[in-house]
Design a protein around this motif. Structure first.
Motif, short mmCIF file in Angstrom:
data_model
loop_
_atom_site.label_atom_id
_atom_site.label_comp_id
_atom_site.label_asym_id
_atom_site.label_seq_id
_atom_site.Cartn_x
_atom_site.Cartn_y
_atom_site.Cartn_z
N ASN A 53 0.78 -1.27 0.06
CA ASN A 53 0.14 -0.10 0.15
C ASN A 53 0.96 1.36 0.15
O ASN A 53 2.04 1.27 -0.10
N ALA A 54 0.30 2.43 -0.10
CA ALA A 54 0.85 3.73 -0.18
C ALA A 54 1.85 3.97 1.11
O ALA A 54 3.11 4.41 0.87
N VAL A 55 1.64 3.38 2.26
CA VAL A 55 2.37 3.70 3.25
C VAL A 55 3.83 3.07 3.19
O VAL A 55 4.83 3.34 3.47
N THR A 56 3.72 1.56 2.79
CA THR A 56 4.78 0.71 2.43
C THR A 56 5.75 1.49 1.37
O THR A 56 6.96 1.53 1.65
N ARG A 57 5.07 1.79 0.53
CA ARG A 57 5.71 2.37 -0.70
C ARG A 57 6.61 3.73 -0.33
O ARG A 57 7.61 3.77 -0.74
N ASN A 58 5.69 4.70 0.25
CA ASN A 58 6.39 5.65 0.64
C ASN A 58 7.48 5.60 1.86
O ASN A 58 8.57 6.37 1.70
N ARG A 59 7.40 4.74 2.57
CA ARG A 59 8.47 4.46 3.34
C ARG A 59 9.83 3.80 2.88
O ARG A 59 10.91 4.37 3.01
N ILE A 60 9.51 3.11 1.70
CA ILE A 60 10.75 2.58 0.84
C ILE A 60 11.16 3.84 0.23
O ILE A 60 12.59 3.84 0.27
#
Length: 118
Positions: A53-60
């Motif tokens: 999800n967006a949270v995971t992608r943005n963390r990366i």
């Protein structure tokens, strides 16, 4: 990352994909395009929706931007880079991401010199 260090436009991504050279390890694919008239490097980040999800992608992406800030002085300045994250990055810590990223940049031959400070 400063604005002049970013690649955002689709046509810039396309040109680097077409004319650049790719290097990979299990965690990253890096496209490198040499631009001798450019005073500093520029980087574009790609994290697929398949990664989560967006949270995971943005963390990366945050981790990758921080790695670029850390080792930016070691990268050859006259290049454009596109960094594509692969699935294993999801479960990696910042230090693991940094180590793997430095490895793939070493494979690409774009690191100037090893930095001795840890």
């Amino acid at each position: 990352m400063k604005k002049e260090y970013r690649i955002k436009k689709n046509h810039e991504f396309s040109r680097i994909f077409e004319k650049g050279t790719s290097y990979a390890n299990r965690q990253f694919v890096v496209y490198v395009l040499h631009k001798p008239d450019q005073p500093h490097f520029r980087a574009g980040l790609t994290v697929s929706k398949k990664m989560g999800n967006a949270v995971t992608r943005n963390r990366i992406k945050r981790h990758l931007r921080e790695v670029l800030r850390d080792i930016g002085d070691q990268l050859k300045g006259e290049n454009d880079y596109i960094i594509i994250a692969r699935k294993p990055v999801i479960t990696m810590s910042y230090d693991e991401i940094k180590k793997s990223f430095k490895h793939v940049m070493g494979v690409a031959g774009v690191l100037n010199k090893p930095n001795k400070k840890h």
